[in-house]
Every structure is written in structure tokens, then in C-alpha cells.
Scaffold this motif. Sequence first.
Motif, short mmCIF file in Angstrom:
data_model
loop_
_atom_site.label_atom_id
_atom_site.label_comp_id
_atom_site.label_asym_id
_atom_site.label_seq_id
_atom_site.Cartn_x
_atom_site.Cartn_y
_atom_site.Cartn_z
N UNK A 159 -1.46 9.14 -4.40
CA UNK A 159 -2.67 9.33 -3.58
C UNK A 159 -2.72 8.69 -2.07
N UNK A 160 -3.83 9.04 -1.39
CA UNK A 160 -3.59 8.61 0.11
C UNK A 160 -4.31 7.06 0.08
N UNK A 161 -3.97 6.86 1.43
CA UNK A 161 -4.20 5.08 1.78
C UNK A 161 -5.74 4.77 1.23
N UNK A 162 -6.73 5.65 1.82
CA UNK A 162 -7.99 5.20 1.47
C UNK A 162 -8.49 4.82 0.07
N UNK A 163 -7.79 5.88 -0.93
CA UNK A 163 -8.09 5.59 -2.21
C UNK A 163 -7.50 4.34 -2.80
N UNK A 218 0.89 -1.20 -0.12
CA UNK A 218 0.13 0.04 0.18
C UNK A 218 0.87 1.27 0.03
N UNK A 219 1.93 1.36 0.64
CA UNK A 219 2.96 2.30 0.96
C UNK A 219 3.56 2.74 -0.33
N UNK A 220 3.79 1.47 -1.13
CA UNK A 220 4.63 1.84 -2.41
C UNK A 220 3.75 2.33 -3.47
N UNK A 221 2.39 1.71 -3.46
CA UNK A 221 1.54 2.38 -4.46
C UNK A 221 1.06 3.68 -4.11
#
Length: 241
Positions: A44-48, A35-38
Motif C-alpha cells: 500500500x501507499x505511504x498515506x495508508x 514506513x518504506x519497508x511496510x
Amino acid sequence: MEPVQRRKLSQEVLDRLIEAISTAEFPPGSQLPSERELMAMIGVGRPSIREAMQSLQQMGLIKISHGERARVVNPTPDVIVDQISNAMIMLLATSPRGLDELKEARLWIEAALVRMATRNASARDLEALEASLRDLKEARGDHARFVGADMAFHGLIADMSGNTLVAAATKGMLVWLSRFKRELVSVRGKERVTLEEHEKIVRAIAAGDGEGAARIMTDHISRANDLYRQPDTIRRALVEE
């Protein structure tokens, strides 16, 4: 002229990830970035990211396991049909015409499939059908096992058609319908009739008589359609295992 629609960030992320998967940037079997890499790659933020990942999982394109990175799934017809099974069972349980329409669809599709199966049948296929008949005979008296053997027989014919997409859809329909089938022990003699009809279908396929096999299959499914529960009792199937 219609106004420009603003798109959610998660939809933009989803489109980007689908494109990456479809162009083999992330091939089947590979793991997606964390998730952090994406978040860093797409900006964009984590929720998206999480919302897009959930959508990918619902589409059957990735598998998310606790403690591991999401893995890209090979989107075979079987996987795709399996992804929609729960939704289909709910639809059948709540739609007044859902079950009847599915039974009609199965009737048309399996009549066509058995013609194709007859045309394609090999010696190994015929041996497999005979083995399936033996399994059905041995399952008499055990409802769950008998229904499973019945489904396996029809699934085998679907596979023999050579059309993997239609075969997967047909096997999905069999799973969905099985949730609504009444106990055969409450319908005297139905197991014997089912077995006899299956034997006739196999004989027709072995003889290369596709039209005859289709007629027998049509009669068989038309009769079997009476073994499904009526709409006023369908909802109970949602909590049955």
C-alpha cells in the motif's frame, strides 16, 4: 440484505499490524519496520501506512518518536488508561452529567477495592500505608502536594486489591478528578478531616475489618465529592496545569 461496505486501506493495514503485534511477530519493545519497508511488505501507499500507525499510537500499542522507528509498547492497563486521559478530561468538562457519574463510579469501586485490600493486606502493605499517611501530614498547607499525597494513598489501596485492571482504572479516575478539585485552603478544616479519615481507613484495614473500611471509605468519598467544582466552572480546568 445490507450492501457490502468498502473498507479503507488504512483499516486493512491497521488490522494486519494489530495481528502481527498480538501474535508476537513484533513483540513489546521491538521496533516496527520503517514506513518504506511496510509499504513494500503490505503493498500500500505511504498515506495508508501513516494513518494506520497513528491509530496504533492512539490505541497505546506503539510509541512514535521523531527520527526513530515506531516501537511496540507493552499494553499494560496503566498505559491504556493513560492513553484515554485527555479524552476523559474533555468529556468531564463538556458532559452535563459526566463529573457526577464519575464520582458515583469512584464511590462504588473504591468501597469494593478497600474490602479486597483489607483481605490481601500484608505487613509491607501496612507499612506503605503508614508512610503514605506521613506524606499526607507533611503536605498540609500545600494544595498540589496534598492532593498528590491523597491520590497516592488511594492508588496504594487500589494496588493492594490485587486487580491490576481495576487498580489502573481507579488511578486514572483519581487523575481525571484531580483536575476539578477546589483548593482545600478555601475549605476550612478539610485537610485535617481528610487526614483523620485516612487514618481511620488504615486502622480498619490493619484490624482486618473490610466492611468497616468500606463504610469509612464510602463516607470519606461522599464528603470529598463536595470538593469538586460545579459544572459552570469546570471548563477552566482544561487550561490549568
